[in-house]
Motif scaffolding. Structure first.
Motif: not given
Lengths: 429, 270
Positions: B219, B243, B248
């Motif tokens: 990302t 992640k 997020s």
């Protein structure tokens, strides 16, 4: 005069108008509809067809006449507007395309009906016949209509001819078309305009509600018969023209019969026939193929059973009774009888005194099945680490399926082994 | 005296690129450069935005911020020099077309509007099919191809473009090991001829062996550069080690609040 001869001699100008008009409409709709179909946008035609009505009324209100140029112009504008509305709703809200089409279609159609009612109540004498757009008027086409239809059909044909490769690529892989720099937006706008045009003239033959059928059904039917896009579009065109011609003929021999609905019934019948009887893709052909596969499996299983009997007594020329075979492979004695007779007919077995024996061909085929069965069992145990007592059922299927190429590959991969995991000998010719 | 050295412009330059789906950023502020003649791997875990990156670079997705240059020019000025191998699943293979038809699509950009592919195009397409070992399948219906054959058909189509920069989205998905080797061989030969090939790739095992340039993505950009410097334990850890939950969560918040990515790009509402 015989009505068939009278009709197809095309002496009567009215017949000529109706036939040519119907064919122009259906054939050109089918060509453009092929791309709607391939783009998986079949519902779009329905939305446009309904959205055209307010445009027709608007064209009439502004011009005060039923001049096709104004009516078609108005129809074209609102037809397009409906698509813009659908796209707007989809891109700006969380509403999905099918819902958006449903919404837009009914709003436009509602407005159209409203306007039509107002016009009809207005007492304007020129308005009579405007409701033809609702239900179609294929049986009452006149020379003026033909000029308009012919012009539109020519535009459609020439554009599709010129942009054929672009339309095809867009239907197959739009992202790629964009990536290599094709003017995707303009091509899409052009295609959409063609669809709107096709709908605008098409509804004059079959009306608003049935329009989607003459746009999409020919392409859907044609797809069953071919894997080549050019052939598909030509077939769609022929199917469309055929339905137009039949519709015109039916309403000629039975004047009470409306042309538009008959066009749709004929094209739907063609689609039905395609669905059932087309080679390879049709339902019947698939069922037949399944039947052939089932028969092959039964045949080969019985040959295999006879081979196993031969292995037991170490003599493949030995004759065996049906009971002995049933003990190896119980498929019921009636069924066995049928399979044995079939194998005899095909020259794989001979029979004498109710006992059965391989022909040379029969033995070769049986041996191959047994060989593949055992090779596959070995492959599953050695390469896929499946337990030897779990491999039999898989091998029972694969033995009927493997092509000679895959068979050779399998032999090579396993290096021509002598025995399967159950220590049974793998027979080579 | 002019002392400025003439260096060729980079094949790809991405500056401050942010891409959002439904307002939630899936790529944050990417900055990277790929020199010409590199075989570059774009790597990262599932959902890292690998495909999104190459689609955004090619202008197939709207950018929330940033810009992209290819050979120092905006993408639309050099469309003729770029080629694309989309993911195999992105099209419906039950389309009425043959393998040769699909490969010929690679010539459409050069042909321009209205013109039909001719004999030279057909020959070029067959040559490209030969390069990927598919010449025997030229007339096969695409619905009858296996996954690996579909992939090679797309590859042949890209080759038929005779482009300078190739974007390939997972070209090895569903391809057997031997074919994968052959394709990599082919791509390496292409880079030797100064072509640039940018490949979305999954398999860490083969990354060092295949690529000479690496883009590690999750990302956000973790690292990019020559494979020797980018392929480090620390970078891999950062890319694949879970992640970034905070990032997020902030992305989710942006979507929920319908918030602009940049001041001045306040969403136009209906």
């Amino acid at each position: 005069m015989n009505p068939l001869i009278q009709f197809f001699s095309f002496q009567d100008p009215n017949i000529r108008f109706v036939v040519i008009g119907a064919i122009l409409l259906t054939a050109s709709s089918a060509i453009v509809g092929s791309f709607t179909f391939l783009n998986k946008k079949s519902l779009i035609g329905d939305a446009i067809a309904h959205a055209v009505l307010p445009g027709v009324c608007l064209g009439f209100l502004l011009s005060g006449t039923k001049n096709p140029v104004f009516l078609i112009g108005g129809a074209f504008i609102t037809g397009w507007l409906s698509l813009v509305a659908v796209e707007f709703v989809v891109s700006r809200t969380r509403i999905k395309e099918d819902t958006a089409i449903g919404l837009v279609l009914s709003v436009f159609f509602g407005i159209g009906i409203l306007m039509l009612t107002v016009i009809q109540k207005s007492g304007n004498a020129a308005q009579s016949g405007l409701d033809n757009f609702l239900f179609g008027k294929a049986a009452a086409l006149v020379g003026d209509d033909l000029i308009a239809f012919g012009a539109v059909a020519a535009i459609l044909l020439v554009t599709v001819f010129l942009l054929f490769k672009e339309f095809t690529l867009l239907a197959f892989d739009k992202d790629y078309a964009r990536a290599i720099g094709l003017p995707v937006r303009w091509i899409s706008v052009t295609l959409t305009s063609l669809i709107v045009l096709a709908v605008v003239i098409g509804i004059q033959a079959v009306g608003v509600v049935l329009m989607a059928a003459i746009l999409i059904t020919p392409a859907a039917a044609a797809r069953f018969w071919t894997d080549k896009i050019r052939v598909m579009i030509m077939l769609a065109c022929v199917f469309g023209a055929l339905s137009g011609l039949s519709g015109a003929y039916i309403s000629f021999v039975a004047p009470a019969m409306p042309t538009g609905p008959w066009i749709v019934i004929v094209i739907s019948t063609i689609a039905f026939i395609s669905f059932f009887f087309a080679p390879r893709r049709g339902v019947v052909s698939r069922v037949m193929r399944q039947r052939t596969i089932r028969r092959t499996i039964h045949d080969e299983n019985i040959l295999k059973a006879l081979y196993h009997l031969g292995e037991d007594c170490k003599d493949f020329t030995e004759r065996h009774t049906a009971e002995e075979i049933l003990r190896k492979r119980n498929i019921g004695s009636d069924h066995l009888e049928r399979v044995l007779m079939r194998l005899k007919r095909q020259g794989y077995l001979t029979t004498a005194n109710g006992r059965w024996q391989f022909t040379e061909e029969g033995k070769v085929r049986a041996q191959r099945v047994v060989k593949i069965h055992r090779l596959w069992e070995l492959y599953l145990t050695t390469h896929l680490n499946i337990a030897p007592d779990h491999v039999h059922d898989d091998a029972d299927t694969i033995e009927h399926l493997l092509t000679p190429e895959l068979e050779a590959e399998l032999e090579k991969l396993l290096d021509y082994p002598r025995e399967d995991p159950h220590r049974a000998e793998i027979p080579y010719p | 005296m002019n002392t400025i050295q003439q260096t060729p412009p980079p094949a790809l330059e991405v500056h401050d690129l942010t891409v959002a789906f439904d307002r939630k950023p899936v790529l944050w502020n990417i900055d990277l450069t790929i020199p010409q003649g590199k075989l570059a791997g774009v790597m990262g875990p599932n959902g890292a935005g690998k495909s999104t990156l190459i689609k955004a670079v090619m202008g197939l997705l709207p950018l929330s911020s940033g810009f992209v240059k290819i050979f120092d020019q905006p993408i639309d000025a050099v469309r003729g020099r770029i080629s694309y191998v989309p993911q195999r699943e992105s099209v419906d293979w039950d389309f009425p077309a043959s393998v040769l038809d699909v490969v010929l699509m690679g010539r459409y950009g050069k042909l321009g509007l209205f013109k039909r592919p001719g004999k030279t195009d057909r020959e070029k397409a067959k040559e490209c099919l030969h390069q990927v070992g598919m010449e025997a399948f030229a007339n096969r219906q695409i619905s009858q191809l296996s996954g690996g054959q579909q992939q090679r058909t797309f590859l042949a189509r890209a080759l038929a473009q005779e482009a300078d920069v190739y974007f390939m989205d997972e070209p090895f998905a569903g391809v057997d090991a031997a074919t994968e080797k052959a394709i990599i061989q082919l791509l390496t030969t292409m880079t030797e001829a100064r072509k640039t090939v940018i490949v979305v790739h999954h398999d860490l095992q083969t990354a060092q062996q295949y690529f000479d340039w690496l883009i590690l993505l999750n990302t956000r950009l973790v690292a990019h550069g020559p494979v020797e410097t980018a392929f480090t334990q620390q970078n891999l850890q950062d890319t694949y080690g879970g992640k970034l939950t905070l990032l997020s969560d902030v992305g989710d918040l942006i979507r929920r609040e319908n918030f602009p990515n940049r001041e001045g790009t306040i969403p136009k509402m209906i």
